[in-house]
Design an enzyme around this catalytic site. Structure first.
Site, PDB file in Angstrom:
ATOM      1  N   ARG A  31       0.837  -1.207   0.000  1.00 38.33           N
ATOM      2  CA  ARG A  31       0.000   0.000   0.000  1.00 38.33           C
ATOM      3  C   ARG A  31       0.872   1.257   0.000  1.00 38.33           C
ATOM      4  O   ARG A  31       1.877   1.319   0.712  1.00 38.33           O
ATOM      5  CB  ARG A  31      -0.964  -0.004   1.195  1.00 38.33           C
ATOM      6  N   VAL A  98      10.054   8.083  -7.448  1.00 38.27           N
ATOM      7  CA  VAL A  98      10.893   6.957  -7.028  1.00 38.27           C
ATOM      8  C   VAL A  98      11.346   6.244  -8.304  1.00 38.27           C
ATOM      9  O   VAL A  98      10.506   5.775  -9.092  1.00 38.27           O
ATOM     10  CB  VAL A  98      10.139   5.988  -6.096  1.00 38.27           C
ATOM     11  N   HIS A 102       7.406   1.126 -11.049  1.00 40.78           N
ATOM     12  CA  HIS A 102       6.254   0.732 -10.229  1.00 40.78           C
ATOM     13  C   HIS A 102       4.980   1.165 -10.930  1.00 40.78           C
ATOM     14  O   HIS A 102       4.959   2.142 -11.672  1.00 40.78           O
ATOM     15  CB  HIS A 102       6.319   1.342  -8.825  1.00 40.78           C
ATOM     16  N   HIS A 104       0.968   2.140 -10.123  1.00 39.51           N
ATOM     17  CA  HIS A 104      -0.039   2.494  -9.114  1.00 39.51           C
ATOM     18  C   HIS A 104      -1.351   1.820  -9.507  1.00 39.51           C
ATOM     19  O   HIS A 104      -1.849   2.036 -10.627  1.00 39.51           O
ATOM     20  CB  HIS A 104      -0.296   3.999  -9.092  1.00 39.51           C
TER      21      HIS A 104
END
Ligand code: DGP
Length: 116
Positions: A31, A98, A102, A104
């Site tokens: 999360r 970052v 990744h 989301h």
């Protein structure tokens, strides 16, 4: 910053805590610490990849695996029927902060288009 020392690498190595919702040998999902919707999960490959811009054909299975995990998490979070987004901010101008790839997974409220 060393490419293998982002905050997400530290989460993968269990050097900092995270609310982990899925993990296998290739991927971890946890999360987001600053959620923008009631479901806000980050899905991160364990392989060091700076951003979507650094992905190559060698990563196609991995990326497909991540998309399948996202769909599965959307179902388990109960947002698949109401709708959700899978977003990879790529580069500073697109909001990436970052620099480890990744995605989301965002759900639980309506989302506007175009994005801000
Ligand atoms: P982006 O801006 O697209 O690179 O997204 C980075 C996300 O990472 C941002 O929504 C906040 C989240 N984040 C940053 N540091 C941490 C952390 O230490 N733990 C968790 N769970 N999320 C973090």
């Amino acid at each position: 910053m060393n490419e293998e020392n982002t905050v997400f690498h530290k989460i993968i190595r269990r050097e900092i805590p995270a609310n982990i919702v899925f993990e296998d040998e290739r991927v971890i999902a946890f999360r987001d610490i600053q959620p923008v919707s009631s479901t806000h999960i980050l899905i991160v490959p364990k392989k060091t990849i700076r951003s979507l811009d650094a992905v190559t054909g060698d990563d196609s299975e991995l990326i497909g695996h991540i998309v399948c995990i996202a769909a599965e998490l959307a179902r388990s979070e109960g947002v698949s029927e109401s709708g959700y987004r899978l977003v990879a901010n790529t580069g500073e101008r697109a909001g990436q902060s970052v620099f480890q790839l990744h995605f989301h997974l965002l759900g639980g409220r309506p989302f506007a288009w175009p994005p801000g």
